[in-house]
Write a protein that holds these residues in place. Sequence first.
Motif, PDB file in Angstrom:
ATOM      1  N   HIS A 390     -62.394 -11.577  11.763  1.00 41.57           N
ATOM      2  CA  HIS A 390     -61.778 -12.786  11.090  1.00 41.57           C
ATOM      3  C   HIS A 390     -62.890 -13.404  10.312  1.00 41.57           C
ATOM      4  O   HIS A 390     -62.525 -14.461   9.714  1.00 41.57           O
ATOM      5  N   GLY A 391     -63.892 -12.872  10.028  1.00 35.63           N
ATOM      6  CA  GLY A 391     -65.102 -13.447   9.523  1.00 35.63           C
ATOM      7  C   GLY A 391     -66.097 -14.254  10.060  1.00 35.63           C
ATOM      8  O   GLY A 391     -65.386 -14.900  11.009  1.00 35.63           O
ATOM      9  N   SER A 392     -67.205 -14.366   9.787  1.00 38.23           N
ATOM     10  CA  SER A 392     -68.136 -15.187  10.421  1.00 38.23           C
ATOM     11  C   SER A 392     -67.968 -16.345   9.953  1.00 38.23           C
ATOM     12  O   SER A 392     -67.547 -16.921   8.859  1.00 38.23           O
ATOM     13  N   PRO A 393     -68.897 -17.551  10.403  1.00 38.89           N
ATOM     14  CA  PRO A 393     -68.868 -18.808   9.861  1.00 38.89           C
ATOM     15  C   PRO A 393     -69.403 -18.966   8.573  1.00 38.89           C
ATOM     16  O   PRO A 393     -70.271 -18.393   8.322  1.00 38.89           O
ATOM     17  N   VAL A 420     -76.628 -10.379   8.015  1.00 37.81           N
ATOM     18  CA  VAL A 420     -75.453  -9.889   7.486  1.00 37.81           C
ATOM     19  C   VAL A 420     -74.671 -11.253   7.350  1.00 37.81           C
ATOM     20  O   VAL A 420     -74.791 -12.271   8.223  1.00 37.81           O
ATOM     21  N   LYS A 421     -73.274 -11.238   6.751  1.00 35.11           N
ATOM     22  CA  LYS A 421     -72.156 -12.119   6.971  1.00 35.11           C
ATOM     23  C   LYS A 421     -70.961 -11.129   7.007  1.00 35.11           C
ATOM     24  O   LYS A 421     -70.978 -10.136   6.307  1.00 35.11           O
ATOM     25  N   PHE A 422     -70.060 -11.540   7.723  1.00 32.36           N
ATOM     26  CA  PHE A 422     -68.888 -10.716   8.027  1.00 32.36           C
ATOM     27  C   PHE A 422     -67.665 -11.636   6.980  1.00 32.36           C
ATOM     28  O   PHE A 422     -67.454 -12.745   7.106  1.00 32.36           O
ATOM     29  N   GLU A 423     -66.959 -10.711   6.303  1.00 29.23           N
ATOM     30  CA  GLU A 423     -65.882 -11.236   5.537  1.00 29.23           C
ATOM     31  C   GLU A 423     -64.957 -10.133   5.105  1.00 29.23           C
ATOM     32  O   GLU A 423     -65.404  -8.978   4.980  1.00 29.23           O
ATOM     33  N   ASN A 424     -63.725 -10.464   5.182  1.00 28.83           N
ATOM     34  CA  ASN A 424     -62.604  -9.553   4.796  1.00 28.83           C
ATOM     35  C   ASN A 424     -62.602  -8.128   5.466  1.00 28.83           C
ATOM     36  O   ASN A 424     -62.272  -7.023   5.002  1.00 28.83           O
ATOM     37  N   GLY A 425     -62.886  -8.291   6.854  1.00 23.85           N
ATOM     38  CA  GLY A 425     -62.959  -7.246   7.850  1.00 23.85           C
ATOM     39  C   GLY A 425     -64.247  -6.155   7.706  1.00 23.85           C
ATOM     40  O   GLY A 425     -64.097  -5.005   8.193  1.00 23.85           O
ATOM     41  N   THR A 426     -65.269  -6.644   6.880  1.00 17.97           N
ATOM     42  CA  THR A 426     -66.193  -5.961   6.812  1.00 17.97           C
ATOM     43  C   THR A 426     -67.523  -6.854   6.874  1.00 17.97           C
ATOM     44  O   THR A 426     -67.500  -7.979   6.934  1.00 17.97           O
ATOM     45  N   TRP A 427     -68.633  -6.228   6.622  1.00 18.20           N
ATOM     46  CA  TRP A 427     -69.986  -7.127   6.654  1.00 18.20           C
ATOM     47  C   TRP A 427     -70.758  -6.494   5.368  1.00 18.20           C
ATOM     48  O   TRP A 427     -70.482  -5.818   4.599  1.00 18.20           O
ATOM     49  N   VAL A 428     -71.306  -7.953   4.990  1.00 21.74           N
ATOM     50  CA  VAL A 428     -72.159  -7.765   3.789  1.00 21.74           C
ATOM     51  C   VAL A 428     -73.582  -8.159   4.044  1.00 21.74           C
ATOM     52  O   VAL A 428     -73.771  -9.159   4.716  1.00 21.74           O
ATOM     53  N   VAL A 429     -74.413  -7.273   3.602  1.00 16.91           N
ATOM     54  CA  VAL A 429     -75.914  -7.444   3.731  1.00 16.91           C
ATOM     55  C   VAL A 429     -76.495  -8.550   2.937  1.00 16.91           C
ATOM     56  O   VAL A 429     -76.096  -8.520   1.881  1.00 16.91           O
ATOM     57  N   LEU A 430     -76.988  -9.352   3.622  1.00 13.98           N
ATOM     58  CA  LEU A 430     -77.712 -10.737   2.806  1.00 13.98           C
ATOM     59  C   LEU A 430     -78.742 -10.344   2.177  1.00 13.98           C
ATOM     60  O   LEU A 430     -79.971 -10.967   2.301  1.00 13.98           O
ATOM     61  N   THR A 431     -78.816  -9.483   0.944  1.00 16.37           N
ATOM     62  CA  THR A 431     -80.181  -9.069   0.216  1.00 16.37           C
ATOM     63  C   THR A 431     -80.493 -10.184  -0.477  1.00 16.37           C
ATOM     64  O   THR A 431     -81.620  -9.947  -1.061  1.00 16.37           O
TER      65      THR A 431
END
Length: 504
Positions: A390-393, A420-431
């Motif tokens: 469901h995504g992180s805050p 990272v952050k979670f969105e759209n059913g996956t994660w994105v590394v906060l580079t």
Amino acid sequence: MAKFVIAGRADCPYYAKTELLADYLQKNLPDFRIHKITQRPEVWEDWLKDVCEKNKWSHKNSPIIWRELLDRGGKGLLLGGYNEFLEHAQLYYDVTSSMTTELMQVIAQENLRTHIEKEQEEEALKTCVNPLQIWITSASAPACYNLIPILTSGEVFGMQTEISITLFDNKQAEEHLKSLVMETQDLVSPVLRSVSICTMVEEAFRQAQVIVVLDDTTDKEVFTLEDCLRSRVPLCRLYGDLIEKNADESVRVIVGGKTFVNLKTVLLMRYAPRIAHSIIAVALGVEGEAKAVLARKLKTTPSYIKDVIIWGNISGNNYVDLRKTKVYRYESAIWGPLHYSRPLLNLIFDSEWVKREFVETLKNLTATGRQFGGILAAHSIATTLKYWYHGSPPGEIVSLGILSEGQFGIPEGIVFSMPVKFENGTWVVLTDLKDIEISEQIMTRMTSDLIQEKLVALGDKIHFQPYQSDTELHKKDKRISLLITDDSQEGQISDDFESKTVEP
């Protein structure tokens, strides 16, 4: 607008007559609305009793009619039964019913058949909607006992998603698993379709869509760190092969616990390459420990502390980064709205405490495993799953163990905890985070241990050698030289200079 609720027993002729009269009124009067509730004969009395007790009404027969007070809220206003509704229709709308008793009985039987068919259709439709298949390994572990109530609460996957849980463990744990199944069923969770056990290895992870890998229990005695590392390989190889063979194509694997979390994750990726991109390691437990220690120091609530970053080995040599950490709702001379925060390092004036006592406390917790029990492990896993689905805050940094692709200068091919952050059913590394560069010495220390763990486990390296910086090696060489030139200690090397891992 008048809205009437008409409830009755499916085979009741008076309910049938009331229903048809209400249909006529709704069709011909623009402000007249009805809602029907039909119950099977065998459940009617219990249902009627519950409704009357809830609303403090007195009514014993079918049908029961009440008026919903749409314009005022609150409970409904009881009208009565068949006779009262007929009188109301005749008095207010000058409409009555001339239906014969025979026709009433025929319609009542048709109502019963229709109601049964409708229920059967709904059940058939329900079975067509497949529940989310969740498998939990090492299900006799305490973390599983604490995880099940969270999963069945609907907080993780949502109240609209039904789940089926399979508890997987060895044959020796079967009786314990049976007790756990019964206790889970006693929860009467509206989202739990089924709960079962599996002790047959070849059947493991059948159609699994979520796999939770907990700390495994081993009966084999190990004496060295190298043996302990190598002992993880057979089980991870077995799990990887079974996941590749039996699991659903969309399966998500989440590795939790307090022992060799990064290593187990990278081994599962090695032996289940088809779904390697869907295997992650939970780092929120270490985050939680750090936040709790900081909260005790600041005399605040741990949940008010955000954006603690865990780098490196989740269950070993890691670095707790507080440079982005913020504190909300902190009681001080400066006060603001709920969204107002202050940098944590500006609130802790004792920098020596951060560098020494804070680091040592976390180091001891990691080394001993204290406080990282079933409750913390379960909550960390459940929260990570919730974010994954469901995504992180928004705006919040989450630590997660994932396969490195070279971000932040981390060597590729190792599982490393990073922001990272979670969105759209996956994660994105906060580079794109600024001012979070890690010194070469700290990075080398963390990556060296993780690389060695993997090499030793796979048999490519015989001995595990903890990383030592050039400064540490120089000090050690100098001390050894002094000892050797001392006549009373000639040829001896003190055990006091065994390699130690030093937190920055």
